[in-house]
Design an enzyme around this catalytic site. Structure first.
Site, PDB file in Angstrom:
ATOM      1  N   HIS A  21     -16.275  41.170   5.183  1.00 14.96           N
ATOM      2  CA  HIS A  21     -16.743  40.017   5.383  1.00 14.96           C
ATOM      3  C   HIS A  21     -17.776  39.549   4.232  1.00 14.96           C
ATOM      4  O   HIS A  21     -18.387  40.231   3.324  1.00 14.96           O
ATOM      5  CB  HIS A  21     -17.237  39.764   6.694  1.00 14.96           C
ATOM      6  CG  HIS A  21     -18.208  38.964   7.398  1.00 14.96           C
ATOM      7  ND1 HIS A  21     -19.139  38.346   6.951  1.00 14.96           N
ATOM      8  CD2 HIS A  21     -17.687  37.615   7.825  1.00 14.96           C
ATOM      9  CE1 HIS A  21     -19.636  37.161   8.421  1.00 14.96           C
ATOM     10  NE2 HIS A  21     -18.547  37.025   8.365  1.00 14.96           N
ATOM     11  N   GLU A  33     -14.576  46.550   7.154  1.00 17.62           N
ATOM     12  CA  GLU A  33     -14.402  45.934   9.211  1.00 17.62           C
ATOM     13  C   GLU A  33     -13.402  46.583   9.656  1.00 17.62           C
ATOM     14  O   GLU A  33     -12.322  47.028   9.269  1.00 17.62           O
ATOM     15  CB  GLU A  33     -13.694  44.294   8.488  1.00 17.62           C
ATOM     16  CG  GLU A  33     -15.033  43.509   8.053  1.00 17.62           C
ATOM     17  CD  GLU A  33     -14.143  42.139   8.381  1.00 17.62           C
ATOM     18  OE1 GLU A  33     -14.926  41.270   8.919  1.00 17.62           O
ATOM     19  OE2 GLU A  33     -13.423  41.647   7.643  1.00 17.62           O
ATOM     20  N   SER A  82     -11.527  39.934   9.994  1.00 13.88           N
ATOM     21  CA  SER A  82     -11.716  38.902  10.398  1.00 13.88           C
ATOM     22  C   SER A  82     -11.008  37.724  10.253  1.00 13.88           C
ATOM     23  O   SER A  82     -11.232  36.257  10.875  1.00 13.88           O
ATOM     24  CB  SER A  82     -13.084  38.585  10.108  1.00 13.88           C
ATOM     25  OG  SER A  82     -13.508  38.489   8.584  1.00 13.88           O
ATOM     26  N   HIS A 105     -15.350  42.287  14.832  1.00 12.11           N
ATOM     27  CA  HIS A 105     -14.140  41.951  16.164  1.00 12.11           C
ATOM     28  C   HIS A 105     -13.096  42.671  16.438  1.00 12.11           C
ATOM     29  O   HIS A 105     -12.194  41.830  17.245  1.00 12.11           O
ATOM     30  CB  HIS A 105     -13.085  40.599  14.795  1.00 12.11           C
ATOM     31  CG  HIS A 105     -13.640  39.719  14.044  1.00 12.11           C
ATOM     32  ND1 HIS A 105     -13.602  38.290  14.595  1.00 12.11           N
ATOM     33  CD2 HIS A 105     -14.010  40.201  13.258  1.00 12.11           C
ATOM     34  CE1 HIS A 105     -14.305  37.851  14.105  1.00 12.11           C
ATOM     35  NE2 HIS A 105     -14.582  38.120  13.004  1.00 12.11           N
ATOM     36  N   LYS A 140     -19.725  37.152  19.149  1.00 14.25           N
ATOM     37  CA  LYS A 140     -18.456  37.413  19.811  1.00 14.25           C
ATOM     38  C   LYS A 140     -17.811  37.505  21.187  1.00 14.25           C
ATOM     39  O   LYS A 140     -18.012  36.518  22.002  1.00 14.25           O
ATOM     40  CB  LYS A 140     -17.406  38.150  18.568  1.00 14.25           C
ATOM     41  CG  LYS A 140     -17.984  36.978  17.362  1.00 14.25           C
ATOM     42  CD  LYS A 140     -17.142  37.790  15.761  1.00 14.25           C
ATOM     43  CE  LYS A 140     -17.305  36.917  14.743  1.00 14.25           C
ATOM     44  NZ  LYS A 140     -18.321  36.984  14.246  1.00 14.25           N
TER      45      LYS A 140
END
Length: 385
Positions: free
Chosen positions: A132, A174, A178, A206, A238
């Protein structure tokens, strides 16, 4: 938004030509304010558990607002830390199996804070190519040497770590991508890090609330939650339906961040209402551990409707290639009552512009039926162009 051109002699005249070039290749972006009574089915936001509008979560925010006021009044080290912040940090760390937690004003600030505070000269950061933007920016600000490696490739990570001269190294990725919703090979990356004496930093933005036992994240799913050589970042905006971010890991890391992380020291603390809603959402998730499974079932339905493989997360990616195609498809979905994400460069590589649909635990059978009907009308004509 209509913007009048600047005269040629104006110091911002160069903005006009840059905007024109972006318009030509379909990369202009617009703000589209939505109303509180927006009738569209939202498949673009990240409210994975459907908790943003949950009365219990709203009540948590209202109670915090009435108790603590509208703002935190200062940085966390001055007046911006309340008993509620401490409560959220302890419960979030315990839920994710970490020794300690530290709340930041955003997930972006958490990523900037942790990487810049744990690195610097004499450190190598090995960053996944699909990370990201907040992680990319953190690498740029770190003053460390940065090596960007191919997406999800532990063998390359191992080779880069083996060749390093720096005494310290960090591998950052991550847990759930994403953009395409794929899961990172965390077991393999951790094994490489442990062999090479590197720290693994995992962004679970996420993953939290969606994957792992009871939504505890991918690290918990692969048996690495609480490892003393892993540091985790999460967002509260989120699955938890609020605002803010946090760093989870060994207590020594949290103590170091309090002393050195500039996005913690110099930023105003997270507003009490956001802390209260995040804490309430976390408690709903613990009381209703089936919600993450409902997200994954909804994601499988959306993927089937779009004709793509079911993801292992809430993110359904439909690659269309050309930016204009993606924009046209997103607009056609909106005209039919569905809001979807539209990802174009620089958010994704050239030639991979796409629709991004996000699943939600509260999607109904009527919702998925509408999605099937709309995507059948939109995707076939777009693909045939």
């Amino acid at each position: 938004m209509l913007v009048a051109p600047f005269p040629p002699s104006h110091p911002l005249a160069w903005l006009d030509s840059h905007a024109a070039r972006r318009r030509e290749v379909g990369l202009r972006r617009e703000l589209r304010p939505r109303s509180a009574a927006d009738p569209m089915l939202d498949l673009a936001g990240n409210d994975y558990l459907g908790l943003t509008g949950d009365p219990r979560v709203i009540a948590g925010g209202v109670d915090a607002l009435q108790t603590w006021g509208a703002g935190s009044t200062g940085s966390r080290l001055v007046t911006g830390t309340t008993a509620l912040h401490d409560e959220l940090e302890r419960e979030l760390a315990d839920f994710c199996g970490a020794e300690s937690g530290l709340v930041f004003a955003s997930g972006y600030a958490a990523n900037l804070g942790v990487l810049t505070a744990l690195s610097g000269p004499g450190t190598l950061i090995v960053s996944d190519a699909a990370n990201h933007a907040s992680l990319v920016d953190a690498c740029r600000l770190s003053r460390a040497r940065v090596e960007v490696v191919p997406h999800d490739d532990p063998a390359v990570v191992d080779a880069v770590l083996a060749a390093r001269q720096e005494p310290r190294a960090i591998v950052v990725t991550e847990s759930v991508n994403s953009v395409d919703g794929g899961l990172a090979p965390l077991r393999e990356l951790h094994a490489v890090c442990r062999e090479r004496g590197a720290l693994l930093v995992v962004d679970e933005a996420h993953g939290l609330g969606v994957v792992g036992p009871g939504g505890r994240g991918l690290l918990a799913q692969v048996g690495l939650a609480g490892s003393d050589d892993v540091v985790v970042t999460v967002t509260l905006s989120k699955a938890l339906g609020s605002q803010g971010g946090a760093v989870l890991g060994p207590a020594a890391v949290a103590a170091h961040l309090v002393d050195t992380a500039r996005t913690f020291i110099f930023d105003t603390g997270l507003a009490p209402a956001s802390v209260g809603t995040a804490l309430a959402a976390l408690r709903v998730l613990q009381a209703e551990p089936d919600r993450p499974s409902a997200v994954l079932r909804a994601a499988a339905e959306l993927a089937d409707a779009a004709g793509v493989p079911a993801p292992a997360s809430a993110v359904v990616s439909v690659v269309l290639g050309d930016p204009a195609r993606a924009v046209d498809a997103a607009r056609a979905c909106a005209e039919r009552g569905i809001r979807v994400g539209c990802f174009r460069p620089p958010s994704v590589p050239e030639g991979t512009s796409r629709l991004r649909l996000t699943a939600r635990a509260t999607l109904t059978d009527a919702d998925t039926a509408l999605v099937r009907r709309v995507l059948a009308e939109v995707l076939v004509p777009v693909a045939a162009r």
